[in-house]
Design a protein around this motif. Structure first.
Motif, PDB file in Angstrom:
ATOM      1  N   ARG A 165       0.829  -1.207   0.000  1.00 23.40           N
ATOM      2  CA  ARG A 165       0.000   0.000   0.000  1.00 23.40           C
ATOM      3  C   ARG A 165       0.865   1.259   0.000  1.00 23.40           C
ATOM      4  NH1 ARG A 165      -3.852   0.226   4.604  1.00 23.40           N
ATOM      5  NH2 ARG A 165      -4.523   2.158   3.622  1.00 23.40           N
ATOM      6  N   ALA A 166       1.934   1.247   0.792  1.00 19.94           N
ATOM      7  CA  ALA A 166       2.806   2.425   0.848  1.00 19.94           C
ATOM      8  C   ALA A 166       3.498   2.633  -0.504  1.00 19.94           C
ATOM      9  CB  ALA A 166       3.825   2.252   1.968  1.00 19.94           C
ATOM     10  N   TYR A 167       3.901   1.534  -1.127  1.00 22.01           N
ATOM     11  CA  TYR A 167       4.563   1.602  -2.437  1.00 22.01           C
ATOM     12  C   TYR A 167       3.603   2.181  -3.477  1.00 22.01           C
ATOM     13  CZ  TYR A 167       7.149  -0.037  -6.590  1.00 22.01           C
ATOM     14  OH  TYR A 167       7.823  -0.111  -7.784  1.00 22.01           O
ATOM     15  N   PRO A 196       4.250  -6.688  -7.355  1.00 19.08           N
ATOM     16  CA  PRO A 196       2.945  -7.061  -6.805  1.00 19.08           C
ATOM     17  C   PRO A 196       2.074  -5.825  -6.575  1.00 19.08           C
ATOM     18  CG  PRO A 196       4.677  -7.357  -5.151  1.00 19.08           C
ATOM     19  CD  PRO A 196       5.335  -6.853  -6.385  1.00 19.08           C
ATOM     20  N   THR A 197       0.770  -5.964  -6.800  1.00 20.85           N
ATOM     21  CA  THR A 197      -0.125  -4.820  -6.571  1.00 20.85           C
ATOM     22  C   THR A 197      -0.947  -5.073  -5.302  1.00 20.85           C
ATOM     23  OG1 THR A 197      -1.556  -5.903  -8.173  1.00 20.85           O
ATOM     24  CG2 THR A 197      -0.392  -3.949  -8.931  1.00 20.85           C
ATOM     25  N   LEU A 216       0.133   3.235   7.749  1.00 16.70           N
ATOM     26  CA  LEU A 216       0.461   4.199   6.708  1.00 16.70           C
ATOM     27  C   LEU A 216      -0.109   5.586   6.996  1.00 16.70           C
ATOM     28  CD1 LEU A 216       1.835   4.536   4.013  1.00 16.70           C
ATOM     29  CD2 LEU A 216      -0.205   3.658   2.889  1.00 16.70           C
ATOM     30  N   ALA A 217      -1.419   5.634   7.317  1.00 17.27           N
ATOM     31  CA  ALA A 217      -2.058   6.932   7.530  1.00 17.27           C
ATOM     32  C   ALA A 217      -1.433   7.667   8.714  1.00 17.27           C
ATOM     33  CB  ALA A 217      -3.559   6.761   7.737  1.00 17.27           C
ATOM     34  N   ALA A 218      -1.152   6.928   9.787  1.00 19.24           N
ATOM     35  CA  ALA A 218      -0.575   7.548  10.974  1.00 19.24           C
ATOM     36  C   ALA A 218       0.824   8.084  10.671  1.00 19.24           C
ATOM     37  CB  ALA A 218      -0.516   6.541  12.119  1.00 19.24           C
ATOM     38  N   ALA A 219       1.597   7.310   9.891  1.00 17.58           N
ATOM     39  CA  ALA A 219       2.951   7.745   9.555  1.00 17.58           C
ATOM     40  C   ALA A 219       2.915   8.992   8.681  1.00 17.58           C
ATOM     41  CB  ALA A 219       3.701   6.612   8.852  1.00 17.58           C
TER      42      ALA A 219
END
Lengths: 260, 254
Positions: A123-125, B179-180, B244-247
């Protein structure tokens, strides 16, 4: 797939994306071995001490540097000690408009691929790919690979992150000493004519239009030689001389490209 | 730079011939070392040894061999390699033009400066026309018996000649199996990422980036020359967070 050349993490603010680095180019060249003419046996490069005339093993080799006439010797461990800390990260320092970065700074191209398939990593990528694509920006960062620190430009390309190592500003020579043909400006008529020729001969950039003819010819030479055929070496064509009348040459060129 | 050209030739722009002189545009400033014998500090020499005779071979007795099967070589003489170089004439014919900005960075290899030769008027004209149109002229260039694909464009007040890679030398992203994720980035995440990109935006200024590693290596050499003991420090790994959002939020400092 070839093994990754480097792995670590791409650090974007407080977001860390584990990534692996792969070369974005492959070597398709024909490689030759040096042979001894007489017996066609391969030549080996061996290392000898210039003073003792004995062969020197790899592990007995150190790095010598000439500092104002005085030789300084450093070993691998000492070199490693001056590598910047956090050598396993690419720290993004700034974002720039991709169009502002002149290609003269580009060195080697790579791809950055997510390391592992954890949900957070992917997700980050994907977020970084998307954010760079939308903003038409590229990220500038630094990382250390083997024994060298690189300045790198990371951008979005075909749904992935492409990384290009960059030359430092002092590795690009100034253009000032290069002869630029003086201050005399071409006339408007000349420039209009030259731009018209360029437009007539313009096409979309399509890399598949260009084949490596050298590689193909080299293959033919190798095959012919293998069949013991004689190899003909063509004479180079003659270098044309500049036209006496620039405008007249330009007009004739324009007529020619327009009649194609 | 002592302006010494490495190649002289002519750029053919239709029937307008533009003599040019080539100069290298870039040089690596990486600190380079020579191999020395650790025991006595003597320079290490590389010698060419015949693997069969175990004897040194002078350079003029060396030929090029292409290995067609294990240990079996096709031998090429120097002249025969030239046959592959194509037209070795000193001409770069600009056959077509493309939008210089459309050439993906991945294709760029080396850069040279093409300076003005004996026809400065034609040179200024080509420079101005390339600058104004934003286009690069595509051609072929033979250098040291090898043909290169090149793009010629206006750069500063001179012409830059870029050698380009061929399309089959460039790895396609599809070959890499990227990879997605199951879901696309959320709107909120994209907005925050955009803010972060904006907050760290700068105009590109190459001189703002110095090769700190090069400076550190030179400093190491100087310390070593004074006889200092070098501290061999350990390195640390960064933490890897999963939220992710917190970072992103924390990166924006809000």
């Amino acid at each position: 797939m070839a093994p990754a050349l480097w792995s670590g993490s791409l650090s974007f603010g407080l977001v860390n994306v584990p990534v692996q680095l792969f070369s974005a180019v492959r070597d398709l060249d024909y490689h030759f071995r040096q042979l001894h003419e007489k017996d066609k046996a391969p030549i080996e490069q061996r290392r000898y001490c210039s003073e003792e005339a004995v062969e020197v093993a790899w592990e007995e080799i150190a790095h010598g540097y000439d500092l104002d006439g005085k030789q300084v010797i450093v070993n691998d461990d000492e070199l490693a000690s001056v590598q910047p800390r956090k050598t396993r990260t690419i720290d993004i320092e700034a974002f720039v408009h991709l169009a502002e970065v002149d290609p003269i700074y580009f060195d080697h191209p790579y791809f950055l691929v997510p390391a592992g398939d954890s949900k957070g990593t992917l997700r980050a990528y994907a977020l970084l790919v998307e954010a760079l694509a939308r903003s038409e920006r590229a990220a500038l960062g630094r990382f250390v690979m083997r024994t060298k620190e690189y300045l790198a430009l990371v951008r979005s390309r075909d749904g992935a992150l492409a990384l290009t190592t960059m030359r430092f500003a002092d590795e690009v020579r100034p253009t000032k000493p290069v002869p630029s043909g003086g201050k005399k400006k071409p006339t408007k008529k000349q420039v209009d004519g030259a731009v018209a020729v360029i437009e007539e001969l313009s096409t979309d950039w399509d890399p598949e239009r260009y084949a490596d003819c050298y590689r193909a010819r080299l293959r033919r030479v190798i095959d012919a030689k293998r069949k013991r055929k004689k190899i003909a070496v063509p004479e180079p064509s003659r270098e044309p001389s500049p036209a006496a009348d620039l405008m007249e040459a330009l007009e004739r060129t324009l007529d020619e490209v327009r009649s194609r | 730079m002592a302006a010494r050209s490495i190649w002289n030739g002519t750029v053919a722009f239709g029937l307008v011939n533009v003599p040019v002189k080539l100069y290298t545009a870039t040089e690596s400033m990486t600190v380079s070392f020579s191999g020395v014998h650790a025991r006595d500090g003597a320079r290490v020499e590389h010698r060419r040894i015949c693997s069969k005779e175990d004897k040194e071979v002078p350079y003029d007795k060396v030929v090029k061999g292409y290995e067609v099967s294990e240990g079996k070589f096709v031998v090429l003489e120097k002249d025969e390699v030239k046959a592959a170089a194509g037209d070795r004439g000193k001409v770069i014919a600009l056959d077509e033009f493309v939008d210089a900005a459309a050439i993906d960075p991945v294709f760029h290899d080396r850069t040279y400066y093409a300076g003005a030769g004996d026809a400065p008027e034609a040179y200024r004209l080509l420079h101005e026309a390339l600058r104004r149109s934003g286009r690069a002229g595509m051609g072929r260039f033979t250098f040291h018996d090898r043909e290169y694909l090149v793009a010629l464009r206006a750069y500063d007040d001179v012409l830059a000649l870029h050698t380009l890679r061929f399309h089959d030398e460039v790895v396609d992203v599809g070959d890499l199996d990227v990879p997605t994720p199951d879901q696309k980035p959320a709107r909120k995440e994209l907005d925050m990422a955009a803010k972060l990109v904006e907050s760290l935006h700068q105009d590109f200024d190459p001189s703002a980036y110095e090769d700190t590693y090069r400076a550190a290596v030179l400093d190491l050499i100087k310390r070593k020359a004074k006889g200092e003991e070098i501290d061999l420090a350990e390195q640390e790994e960064p933490e890897h967070g999963d939220d992710l959002a917190a970072a992103l939020q924390a990166s924006l400092g809000s």
